[in-house]
Scaffold this motif. Structure first.
Motif, short mmCIF file in Angstrom:
data_model
loop_
_atom_site.label_atom_id
_atom_site.label_comp_id
_atom_site.label_asym_id
_atom_site.label_seq_id
_atom_site.Cartn_x
_atom_site.Cartn_y
_atom_site.Cartn_z
N ARG A 78 46.48 34.03 26.33
CA ARG A 78 46.85 35.22 27.10
C ARG A 78 48.18 34.97 27.82
NH1 ARG A 78 42.67 38.63 26.56
NH2 ARG A 78 40.64 37.67 26.18
N CYS A 102 54.24 45.65 26.60
CA CYS A 102 54.06 46.63 27.68
C CYS A 102 54.21 48.05 27.16
CB CYS A 102 55.06 46.36 28.80
SG CYS A 102 54.63 44.94 29.84
N LEU A 155 50.96 48.88 25.61
CA LEU A 155 49.96 49.18 26.64
C LEU A 155 50.15 50.59 27.20
CD1 LEU A 155 49.87 45.79 28.62
CD2 LEU A 155 47.98 46.78 27.32
N GLN A 196 47.06 52.15 28.94
CA GLN A 196 46.53 51.02 29.68
C GLN A 196 47.54 50.49 30.69
OE1 GLN A 196 43.29 49.76 29.52
NE2 GLN A 196 43.11 51.72 28.45
N PHE A 217 48.08 39.71 30.31
CA PHE A 217 47.72 40.57 29.19
C PHE A 217 47.75 39.75 27.91
CE2 PHE A 217 52.18 41.32 30.32
CZ PHE A 217 52.88 41.20 29.13
N PRO A 218 46.96 40.18 26.90
CA PRO A 218 46.05 41.33 26.94
C PRO A 218 44.94 41.12 27.97
CG PRO A 218 45.64 40.02 24.98
CD PRO A 218 46.88 39.47 25.61
N TYR A 219 44.44 42.24 28.51
CA TYR A 219 43.37 42.17 29.50
C TYR A 219 42.12 41.54 28.89
CZ TYR A 219 46.33 46.02 31.21
OH TYR A 219 47.38 46.82 31.58
N GLY A 256 42.71 45.45 33.75
CA GLY A 256 43.77 46.21 34.42
C GLY A 256 43.73 46.13 35.92
N GLY A 283 45.07 41.62 34.88
CA GLY A 283 46.04 42.62 34.45
C GLY A 283 46.49 43.58 35.53
#
Length: 391
Positions: free
Chosen positions: A214, A245, A248, A253, A263-265, A284, A289
């Motif tokens: 991550r 981004c 997302l 998201q 991220f990713p969450y 998030g 995140g």
């Protein structure tokens, strides 16, 4: 930068300084509090990170208080050199990042005041403590889960963030042989290195055969700032992060033009999901995140370090618009602790010191096209990777 942007940033800088002065004294030995209403305690990691904003502000009140903070930490240092999590409480220990942050902050403070032996005894003790944090008896250090700034995030073994700070203080203190070996350990491919073959960025953590792939915004920003990431790798890290981004945002998201802290969450079906995350760390939010202004400040500084000046300016404007929002709704410039990624809603404490301080640092970097203290580190050429003996 146009006239309107300069005015917007100047107003936000003035508000940030006002917040730091408001938080300059708190309930514990008149040491700084780290948020305007919540968090009355003098948290060590927050104040060490705030030092970057204190330095560029050149505010004598803040700098005099910071001197007392460092001296109090030295007084409350453990027998073996560990720095406490709370400035005033020598028994509140166990954080993995307070000691390296203390060493980095003292090294920067020494350069600021031109006194190379400031708190020398405490520095030597903390350096010895950090040597013992390496189970393989090398330079790279390990940590236990939830022991750094992410109290709801599992980072196991060799973490990018803590080792990036370690690399910074080694360079700033002139311990270049050890820094060279840390650079080698962290940037190698394979067991317990932090390079991911399939990605341009560094791993969140690595230990034995395990690794988290991550993206850690703070850790990778520090890797760029300190030169752990080459200029070529820095470009690729930034391009990858910006591209992700955008994805997302397309998936709804991410609601603002700033990167989340992770991220990713982590999702409930993922292998690294913890049961507590459902309540304290959902996707998030918070350390899973959430958008943290202080980490965005480091990212903006990293953009400047990588020569991405236009992007750094754009992100500073986005951050300026974000920190205007407040949870309380009755104040101008909330400088909140963190924001929910999917909505941009302020979700932590208003008037957070490190949000304000890192805004000042990021704004200085963009306005002056420099990254104070880190510029010096990056000027040093990368180490010779053919060495066969460790320092």
């Amino acid at each position: 930068m146009n006239k309107q942007d300069r005015k917007l940033i100047a107003q936000a800088k003035q508000a940030a300084l006002k917040i730091l002065l408001h938080n300059n004294s708190g309930n514990f030995e008149n040491l700084p509090r780290v948020a305007g209403w919540g968090y009355p305690e003098p948290y060590t990691r927050d104040l060490m990170i705030c030092s970057l904003g204190f330095f560029v502000s050149k505010n004598k009140i803040l700098l005099n208080t910071f001197t007392r903070v460092l001296e109090t930490l030295a007084k409350n240092q453990s027998l073996h050199g560990s720095i406490p999590s709370l400035v005033h409480n020598p028994n509140d220990r166990g954080a993995s990042d307070t000691t390296p942050l203390f060493l980095m902050a003292v090294a920067m403070y020494r350069k600021y005041i031109h006194k190379n032996k400031f708190l020398e005894k405490a520095v030597k003790k903390s350096l010895k403590w950090m040597e013992y944090q390496s189970p393989c008896d090398c330079v790279s250090v390990t940590q236990l889960p939830t022991s750094d700034w992410r109290d709801e995030q599992w980072v196991l073994g060799y973490g990018l963030y803590v080792n990036s700070i370690t690399y910074a203080y080694l360079r700033l203190l002139g311990l270049n042989s050890r820094a060279d070996w840390l650079h080698y350990d962290l940037t190698k491919i394979g067991r317990e290195g932090l390079v991911i073959k399939s990605k341009p960025y560094f791993a969140l953590w690595s230990y034995k055969v395990y690794m988290s792939k991550r993206f850690d915004l703070l850790g990778n920003s520090l890797a760029i700032l300190t030169g752990l990431a080459s200029m070529a790798r820095a470009e690729k890290i930034i391009d990858w992060a910006e591209n992700q981004c955008q994805k997302l945002k397309a998936d709804r998201q991410l609601a603002v033009d700033l990167p989340p802290c992770l991220f990713p969450y982590i999702q409930p079906q993922d292998s690294d999901w913890m049961r507590r995350y459902r309540k304290f760390n959902p996707p998030g939010n918070y350390h899973n995140g959430g958008i943290w202004p202080f980490t965005c400040g480091f990212y903006i500084a990293a953009l400047v370090a990588a020569g991405r000046h236009h992007l750094a300016h754009d992100k500073l404007i986005s951050l300026t618009n974000l920190i205007y929002l407040s949870k309380r709704g009755r104040i101008s410039y909330g400088f909140n602790e963190w924001y929910k990624a999917q909505t941009g809603k302020p979700s932590g404490q208003d008037w957070q010191s490190w949000s304000a301080a890192m805004y000042l640092y990021a704004a200085h970097c963009v306005e002056h096209n420099e990254t104070p203290f880190f510029d010096e580190i990056r000027k040093r050429p990368p180490p010779n990777r053919t060495k066969t003996e460790k320092a």
